[in-house]
Design a protein around this motif. Structure first.
Motif, short mmCIF file in Angstrom:
data_model
loop_
_atom_site.label_atom_id
_atom_site.label_comp_id
_atom_site.label_asym_id
_atom_site.label_seq_id
_atom_site.Cartn_x
_atom_site.Cartn_y
_atom_site.Cartn_z
N LEU A 45 2.98 -2.44 7.59
CA LEU A 45 3.56 -1.41 6.67
C LEU A 45 4.89 -1.30 7.44
O LEU A 45 4.97 -0.03 9.14
CB LEU A 45 2.55 -0.21 6.66
CG LEU A 45 2.97 1.13 6.14
CD1 LEU A 45 3.07 1.64 4.83
CD2 LEU A 45 2.13 2.53 6.30
N VAL A 46 6.32 -0.33 6.59
CA VAL A 46 7.07 -0.05 7.65
C VAL A 46 8.03 1.40 7.07
O VAL A 46 7.70 1.67 5.92
CB VAL A 46 8.56 -1.21 7.44
CG1 VAL A 46 9.50 -0.62 7.86
CG2 VAL A 46 8.28 -2.26 7.82
N LEU A 47 8.15 2.43 7.98
CA LEU A 47 7.97 3.26 7.27
C LEU A 47 9.63 3.63 7.56
O LEU A 47 9.69 3.61 9.39
CB LEU A 47 6.75 4.29 7.27
CG LEU A 47 5.57 4.63 7.21
CD1 LEU A 47 4.68 5.96 7.68
CD2 LEU A 47 6.21 4.42 5.97
N THR A 48 10.79 4.27 7.11
CA THR A 48 11.83 4.95 7.32
C THR A 48 11.88 6.42 7.03
O THR A 48 11.90 6.85 5.93
CB THR A 48 12.32 4.04 6.79
OG1 THR A 48 12.80 4.38 5.73
CG2 THR A 48 12.56 2.84 7.50
N ALA A 53 14.55 7.77 2.42
CA ALA A 53 13.03 7.64 3.07
C ALA A 53 12.61 6.22 2.27
O ALA A 53 13.46 6.44 1.12
CB ALA A 53 12.24 8.96 2.97
N SER A 54 11.85 5.13 3.27
CA SER A 54 11.79 3.94 2.31
C SER A 54 10.15 4.65 3.07
O SER A 54 10.34 4.15 4.65
CB SER A 54 12.69 3.08 2.36
OG SER A 54 12.33 2.18 3.63
N GLN A 55 9.24 3.45 2.42
CA GLN A 55 7.89 3.11 2.55
C GLN A 55 7.65 2.09 2.25
O GLN A 55 7.91 1.60 0.74
CB GLN A 55 7.15 3.88 2.17
CG GLN A 55 6.87 5.80 1.84
CD GLN A 55 6.26 6.00 1.68
OE1 GLN A 55 5.43 5.66 0.73
NE2 GLN A 55 5.72 7.49 1.77
N THR A 56 7.40 0.59 3.02
CA THR A 56 7.99 -1.06 2.39
C THR A 56 5.74 -1.22 3.24
O THR A 56 5.63 -0.64 4.07
CB THR A 56 8.90 -1.65 2.94
OG1 THR A 56 9.04 -0.97 2.47
CG2 THR A 56 7.78 -3.01 2.67
N TRP A 57 5.23 -1.81 1.77
CA TRP A 57 4.40 -2.38 3.30
C TRP A 57 3.88 -3.30 2.46
O TRP A 57 4.16 -4.11 0.89
CB TRP A 57 2.81 -1.80 2.24
CG TRP A 57 2.36 -0.95 1.27
CD1 TRP A 57 3.07 -0.42 0.04
CD2 TRP A 57 1.45 -2.17 -0.35
NE1 TRP A 57 2.22 -0.54 -1.01
CE2 TRP A 57 1.67 -1.74 -1.33
CE3 TRP A 57 0.63 -3.36 0.65
CZ2 TRP A 57 0.44 -2.44 -2.47
CZ3 TRP A 57 -0.07 -4.43 -0.49
CH2 TRP A 57 -0.57 -3.53 -1.81
N THR A 83 11.39 4.26 -1.92
CA THR A 83 12.48 4.71 -1.74
C THR A 83 13.26 5.82 -2.49
O THR A 83 13.15 6.02 -3.76
CB THR A 83 13.60 3.56 -1.89
OG1 THR A 83 13.48 1.88 -1.01
CG2 THR A 83 15.11 4.04 -1.01
N SER A 84 13.54 6.56 -1.52
CA SER A 84 14.19 8.14 -2.10
C SER A 84 15.22 8.46 -1.75
O SER A 84 15.94 7.88 -0.43
CB SER A 84 13.35 8.59 -1.60
OG SER A 84 14.13 9.59 -0.22
N GLU A 114 12.15 12.69 -4.57
CA GLU A 114 11.14 11.90 -4.74
C GLU A 114 11.41 10.00 -4.55
O GLU A 114 12.13 9.68 -5.25
CB GLU A 114 9.90 12.26 -6.29
CG GLU A 114 9.63 13.69 -5.90
CD GLU A 114 9.23 14.55 -5.20
OE1 GLU A 114 7.92 13.75 -4.26
OE2 GLU A 114 8.79 14.99 -4.16
N PRO A 115 10.34 9.83 -3.86
CA PRO A 115 10.14 8.23 -3.73
C PRO A 115 10.16 7.68 -5.25
O PRO A 115 9.19 7.85 -5.68
CB PRO A 115 9.39 7.79 -2.56
CG PRO A 115 9.25 9.33 -1.95
CD PRO A 115 9.65 10.54 -3.25
N THR A 116 11.15 6.64 -5.19
CA THR A 116 10.51 5.76 -6.55
C THR A 116 10.18 4.51 -6.29
O THR A 116 10.63 3.95 -5.47
CB THR A 116 11.24 5.78 -7.68
OG1 THR A 116 12.77 5.60 -7.18
CG2 THR A 116 11.28 7.37 -7.48
#
Length: 231
Positions: A45-48, A53-57, A83-84, A114-116
Motif C-alpha cells: 500500500l502506497v499513499l501520497t 493525492a494518490s492511493q495505490t495498493w 488519484t485526485s 475527490e479521488p478517482t
C-alpha cells in the motif's frame, strides 16, 4: 523489425545461457529444486499527499507445486490506484480576491477533487510444464486479465509450446519457451480494425535468482504476436 527482434532475442538467450552455465559451474554443490507445494504472497500500500493525492495498493499470490519432472503454477495479480487532481480555485459569484492578496473566503473557493480510479489491472494465470529431457520441456497454460486503463474488459489466452531450461536449481532458474496461442479479447470500445479472436505466436522467459533465504528476484516475460496481423 521482427527479424531483428528474433536475432537480438537469440543472442541474449545465448549470452545469458553461457554466463549462467559458467556461474552454475561455480555454485558447488548444485542443489536440486525443492519438491512439493510452495506459496508466496505480497500485499503493498502506497499513499501520497500534497496538492494532489494518490492511493495505490497491490496484491500478488503465487501457488506452485514441483515434481521431479514437472511444475505447476497458479498466480493472481491485482493493482489499483486512486488519484485526485490538484486543488483549484473556483471562480464563482461571491469570490473575494483582494489585489495582490489571497482569497478572503478560501473555504468556499478552494476545491479539493475527490479521488478517482486511475489504474485497475487484474491478472489470473495458470501453467503446467513437463520435462521431455533434463533440458527440454513442453508446457501449456491459460490466463485471464483486465486492464481498465487500456480499455480491455476481458482477455482470455490459452497456449501450448516447448521450452529450454538453461539453468535449473534451487538458487537459480532461467528458461525460455516458444509456442502458439489463442486469444479472445473484449474491449470497452471495440476497434473494427482489430481481431477480437486470433491465433498467435508466443515467446517468454522465466528467471529466478535466490540471493539468500529471505531475498529472491523473480522475473517473467511473455509476448504474444497476432499471426493474422504481425505488424
Amino acid at each position: 523489425v521482427m527479424k531483428h527482434f528474433t536475432v537480438m532475442t537469440l543472442c541474449l538467450a545465448a549470452c545469458l545461457g553461457l554466463g549462467m552455465d559458467n556461474a552454475e559451474a561455480q555454485d558447488k554443490p548444485k542443489e536440486p529444486p525443492k519438491l512439493g507445494w510452495s506459496n508466496d504472497a505480497d500485499l503493498s500500500l502506497v499513499l501520497t499527499a500534497g496538492n494532489s493525492a494518490s492511493q495505490t495498493w497491490a496484491f500478488t499470490d503465487g501457488l506452485r507445486h514441483a515434481w521431479k519432472d514437472a511444475r505447476f503454477e497458479f498466480e493472481v495479480n491485482v493493482v489499483r490506484t486512486n488519484t485526485s487532481d490538484d486543488r483549484f480555485l473556483m471562480v464563482a459569484p461571491g469570490l473575494e480576491f483582494p489585489v495582490g492578496g489571497a482569497p478572503a473566503n478560501p473555504p468556499t473557493s478552494l476545491i479539493k477533487p475527490e479521488p478517482t480510479l486511475d489504474v485497475a489491472n487484474s491478472l489470473v494465470r495458470g501453467s503446467y510444464e513437463r520435462d521431455i529431457t533434463p533440458r527440454f520441456f513442453w508446457n501449456t497454460g491459460g490466463s485471464w486479465d483486465r486492464n481498465d486503463d487500456a480499455g480491455i474488459l476481458n482477455r482470455y489466452i490459452t497456449y501450448a509450446g516447448v521450452g529450454h531450461k538453461w539453468v535449473d536449481h534451487e538458487r537459480r532458474r532461467f528458461a525460455t519457451s516458444y509456442g502458439v496461442s489463442y486469444t479472445d479479447r473484449e474491449e470497452e470500445k471495440p476497434d473494427p480494425e482489430k481481431d477480437r479472436r486470433f491465433a498467435g505466436a508466443r515467446f517468454g522467459w522465466d528467471y529466478m535468482e535466490r540471493f539468500n533465504a529471505g531475498t529472491t528476484f523473480d522475473n517473467k516475460f511473455e509476448t504474444n504476436a497476432n499471426l493474422s496481423d504481425p505488424t
